[in-house]
Design a protein around this motif. Structure first.
Motif, PDB file in Angstrom:
ATOM      1  N   GLU A  74       0.814  -1.201  -0.100  1.00  0.00           N
ATOM      2  CA  GLU A  74       0.076  -0.038  -0.083  1.00  0.00           C
ATOM      3  C   GLU A  74       0.882   1.185  -0.146  1.00  0.00           C
ATOM      4  O   GLU A  74       0.508   2.167  -0.741  1.00  0.00           O
ATOM      5  CB  GLU A  74      -0.961  -0.016   1.150  1.00  0.00           C
ATOM      6  CG  GLU A  74      -2.113  -0.951   1.106  1.00  0.00           C
ATOM      7  CD  GLU A  74      -2.963  -1.028   2.401  1.00  0.00           C
ATOM      8  OE1 GLU A  74      -4.183  -1.164   2.241  1.00  0.00           O
ATOM      9  OE2 GLU A  74      -2.133  -0.984   3.529  1.00  0.00           O
ATOM     10  N   LYS A  75       1.778   1.168   0.721  1.00  0.00           N
ATOM     11  CA  LYS A  75       2.800   2.377   0.956  1.00  0.00           C
ATOM     12  C   LYS A  75       3.457   2.602  -0.555  1.00  0.00           C
ATOM     13  O   LYS A  75       3.583   3.828  -0.886  1.00  0.00           O
ATOM     14  CB  LYS A  75       3.845   2.180   1.905  1.00  0.00           C
ATOM     15  CG  LYS A  75       3.290   2.400   3.475  1.00  0.00           C
ATOM     16  CD  LYS A  75       4.438   2.377   4.364  1.00  0.00           C
ATOM     17  CE  LYS A  75       4.610   1.028   5.210  1.00  0.00           C
ATOM     18  NZ  LYS A  75       5.618   1.208   5.959  1.00  0.00           N
ATOM     19  N   GLU A  76       3.926   1.592  -1.235  1.00  0.00           N
ATOM     20  CA  GLU A  76       4.521   1.633  -2.602  1.00  0.00           C
ATOM     21  C   GLU A  76       3.340   2.329  -3.665  1.00  0.00           C
ATOM     22  O   GLU A  76       3.770   3.437  -4.266  1.00  0.00           O
ATOM     23  CB  GLU A  76       4.982   0.333  -2.918  1.00  0.00           C
ATOM     24  CG  GLU A  76       6.119  -0.241  -2.507  1.00  0.00           C
ATOM     25  CD  GLU A  76       6.573  -1.537  -2.842  1.00  0.00           C
ATOM     26  OE1 GLU A  76       6.273  -1.642  -3.818  1.00  0.00           O
ATOM     27  OE2 GLU A  76       7.471  -1.939  -2.261  1.00  0.00           O
ATOM     28  N   ALA A  77       2.184   1.741  -3.612  1.00  0.00           N
ATOM     29  CA  ALA A  77       1.300   2.509  -4.427  1.00  0.00           C
ATOM     30  C   ALA A  77       0.941   3.750  -4.026  1.00  0.00           C
ATOM     31  O   ALA A  77       0.694   4.569  -4.955  1.00  0.00           O
ATOM     32  CB  ALA A  77      -0.094   1.452  -3.934  1.00  0.00           C
ATOM     33  N   ILE A  78       0.781   4.295  -2.783  1.00  0.00           N
ATOM     34  CA  ILE A  78       0.612   5.469  -2.151  1.00  0.00           C
ATOM     35  C   ILE A  78       1.663   6.511  -2.754  1.00  0.00           C
ATOM     36  O   ILE A  78       1.373   7.672  -3.225  1.00  0.00           O
ATOM     37  CB  ILE A  78       0.389   5.599  -0.782  1.00  0.00           C
ATOM     38  CG1 ILE A  78      -0.880   5.105  -0.427  1.00  0.00           C
ATOM     39  CG2 ILE A  78       0.336   7.053  -0.221  1.00  0.00           C
ATOM     40  CD1 ILE A  78      -0.933   4.628   1.148  1.00  0.00           C
ATOM     41  N   GLN A  79       2.938   5.959  -2.746  1.00  0.00           N
ATOM     42  CA  GLN A  79       4.023   6.770  -3.074  1.00  0.00           C
ATOM     43  C   GLN A  79       3.815   7.292  -4.591  1.00  0.00           C
ATOM     44  O   GLN A  79       4.461   8.229  -4.930  1.00  0.00           O
ATOM     45  CB  GLN A  79       5.342   5.997  -2.969  1.00  0.00           C
ATOM     46  CG  GLN A  79       6.635   6.987  -2.615  1.00  0.00           C
ATOM     47  CD  GLN A  79       7.742   5.832  -2.103  1.00  0.00           C
ATOM     48  OE1 GLN A  79       7.673   4.713  -2.381  1.00  0.00           O
ATOM     49  NE2 GLN A  79       8.670   6.665  -1.281  1.00  0.00           N
ATOM     50  N   ILE A  80       3.276   6.465  -5.497  1.00  0.00           N
ATOM     51  CA  ILE A  80       3.395   6.797  -6.904  1.00  0.00           C
ATOM     52  C   ILE A  80       1.867   7.175  -7.267  1.00  0.00           C
ATOM     53  O   ILE A  80       1.662   7.429  -8.469  1.00  0.00           O
ATOM     54  CB  ILE A  80       3.856   5.354  -7.647  1.00  0.00           C
ATOM     55  CG1 ILE A  80       2.832   4.343  -7.397  1.00  0.00           C
ATOM     56  CG2 ILE A  80       5.393   5.488  -7.446  1.00  0.00           C
ATOM     57  CD1 ILE A  80       3.438   3.186  -8.343  1.00  0.00           C
ATOM     58  N   ALA A  81       1.019   7.406  -6.313  1.00  0.00           N
ATOM     59  CA  ALA A  81      -0.387   7.919  -6.548  1.00  0.00           C
ATOM     60  C   ALA A  81      -1.172   6.809  -7.362  1.00  0.00           C
ATOM     61  O   ALA A  81      -1.841   7.250  -8.251  1.00  0.00           O
ATOM     62  CB  ALA A  81      -0.580   9.210  -7.062  1.00  0.00           C
ATOM     63  N   GLN A  82      -0.979   5.466  -6.875  1.00  0.00           N
ATOM     64  CA  GLN A  82      -1.604   4.600  -7.837  1.00  0.00           C
ATOM     65  C   GLN A  82      -2.743   3.821  -6.838  1.00  0.00           C
ATOM     66  O   GLN A  82      -2.565   3.529  -5.642  1.00  0.00           O
ATOM     67  CB  GLN A  82      -0.676   3.513  -8.345  1.00  0.00           C
ATOM     68  CG  GLN A  82       0.150   4.359  -9.251  1.00  0.00           C
ATOM     69  CD  GLN A  82      -0.440   4.517 -10.851  1.00  0.00           C
ATOM     70  OE1 GLN A  82      -1.405   3.932 -11.127  1.00  0.00           O
ATOM     71  NE2 GLN A  82      -0.470   6.116 -11.237  1.00  0.00           N
ATOM     72  N   VAL A  83      -3.329   2.647  -7.442  1.00  0.00           N
ATOM     73  CA  VAL A  83      -4.333   1.865  -6.711  1.00  0.00           C
ATOM     74  C   VAL A  83      -3.854   0.524  -7.219  1.00  0.00           C
ATOM     75  O   VAL A  83      -3.464   0.095  -8.361  1.00  0.00           O
ATOM     76  CB  VAL A  83      -5.457   1.938  -6.875  1.00  0.00           C
ATOM     77  CG1 VAL A  83      -6.567   0.855  -6.548  1.00  0.00           C
ATOM     78  CG2 VAL A  83      -6.214   3.351  -6.653  1.00  0.00           C
ATOM     79  N   LYS A  84      -3.423  -0.476  -6.288  1.00  0.00           N
ATOM     80  CA  LYS A  84      -3.260  -1.903  -6.544  1.00  0.00           C
ATOM     81  C   LYS A  84      -4.187  -2.754  -5.871  1.00  0.00           C
ATOM     82  O   LYS A  84      -4.764  -2.558  -4.722  1.00  0.00           O
ATOM     83  CB  LYS A  84      -1.728  -2.147  -5.821  1.00  0.00           C
ATOM     84  CG  LYS A  84      -0.655  -1.042  -6.543  1.00  0.00           C
ATOM     85  CD  LYS A  84      -0.339  -1.397  -7.884  1.00  0.00           C
ATOM     86  CE  LYS A  84       0.972  -0.601  -8.287  1.00  0.00           C
ATOM     87  NZ  LYS A  84       1.068  -0.672  -9.622  1.00  0.00           N
ATOM     88  N   LYS A  85      -4.113  -4.023  -6.103  1.00  0.00           N
ATOM     89  CA  LYS A  85      -5.001  -5.087  -5.676  1.00  0.00           C
ATOM     90  C   LYS A  85      -4.600  -5.290  -4.295  1.00  0.00           C
ATOM     91  O   LYS A  85      -3.384  -5.443  -3.924  1.00  0.00           O
ATOM     92  CB  LYS A  85      -4.878  -6.175  -6.495  1.00  0.00           C
ATOM     93  CG  LYS A  85      -5.869  -7.404  -6.215  1.00  0.00           C
ATOM     94  CD  LYS A  85      -5.768  -8.577  -7.130  1.00  0.00           C
ATOM     95  CE  LYS A  85      -6.650  -9.565  -6.689  1.00  0.00           C
ATOM     96  NZ  LYS A  85      -6.650 -10.772  -7.365  1.00  0.00           N
ATOM     97  N   GLY A  86      -5.580  -5.447  -3.364  1.00  0.00           N
ATOM     98  CA  GLY A  86      -5.513  -5.542  -2.036  1.00  0.00           C
ATOM     99  C   GLY A  86      -5.269  -4.414  -1.104  1.00  0.00           C
ATOM    100  O   GLY A  86      -5.217  -4.542   0.096  1.00  0.00           O
ATOM    101  N   MET A  87      -5.377  -3.434  -1.630  1.00  0.00           N
ATOM    102  CA  MET A  87      -5.411  -1.952  -0.866  1.00  0.00           C
ATOM    103  C   MET A  87      -6.496  -1.735  -0.184  1.00  0.00           C
ATOM    104  O   MET A  87      -7.765  -2.087  -0.828  1.00  0.00           O
ATOM    105  CB  MET A  87      -5.015  -0.806  -1.794  1.00  0.00           C
ATOM    106  CG  MET A  87      -3.695  -0.832  -2.373  1.00  0.00           C
ATOM    107  SD  MET A  87      -3.465   0.972  -3.244  1.00  0.00           S
ATOM    108  CE  MET A  87      -3.498   2.075  -2.292  1.00  0.00           C
TER     109      MET A  87
END
Length: 186
Positions: free
Chosen positions: A128-141
């Motif tokens: 989740e932190k990695e996705a937040i860092q790049i302003a994206q959404v990933k499965k499981g968030m």
């Protein structure tokens, strides 16, 4: 002729009253923060676009433009019923509210985007932190992580974040859906 003059004066008066000159209804603490040009931290990722006259973040938070990451240090500059003006890395940015799309007033929009404290990112998983860092959404968030990464979805198409499908605007013409199952993106 007199009738037309009266109508013209009434139209000018009405447009002046609706022009956004109204004072924002903020708490005394928030008014003091603006008066002192306080330093705050962003509570979600934001994207600003450069128009001919200004750098603007729409309250619907289009997912294109220059990223202002969550927990960025900003300085409060000014506020009125339609917008919050703040400085980020020396740039004056306008956070513009259109209640028809956000479903909230400027005070609530301010509370969504700014705080005197940073968001505790340790509450999120590494993915989740990695996705937040790049302003994206990933499965499981989680929904909470998506709100930090993308901001709130526009209320006119997603009236509540309790829904399992949120609709966002990538830009003025393109939308995308984030689907949740059991509170997680799937």
């Amino acid at each position: 002729m007199k009738k037309y003059f009266i109508i013209l004066v009434m139209m000018i008066s009405a447009s002046f009253m609706l022009s956004g000159c109204a004072k924002a209804k903020l708490s005394p603490e928030v008014n003091v923060a603006f008066a002192k040009h306080a330093t705050m931290y962003t509570q979600r990722n934001m994207h600003y676009n450069i128009s001919r006259r200004a750098k603007i973040v729409d309250g619907t938070n289009y997912q294109v433009g220059i990223l202002i990451p969550v927990n960025s240090k900003v300085t409060l500059e000014a506020v009125n019923a339609k917008q919050v003006v703040f400085k980020y890395q020396g740039n004056e940015i306008i956070l513009r509210n259109i209640p028809k799309y956000t479903g909230i007033d400027i005070a609530a929009l301010y509370a969504r985007y700014f705080s005197s404290k940073k968001v505790n990112l340790n509450q999120f998983t590494s993915a989740e932190k990695e996705a937040i860092q790049i302003a994206q959404v990933k499965k499981g968030m989680s929904k909470k992580a998506v709100l930090v990464s993308l901001g709130f979805p526009p209320a006119h198409v997603t009236p509540t974040t309790k829904m399992n499908q949120w609709k966002y605007w990538r830009n003025r013409w393109t939308t995308f859906i984030v689907d949740f199952k059991n509170g997680k993106v799937y």
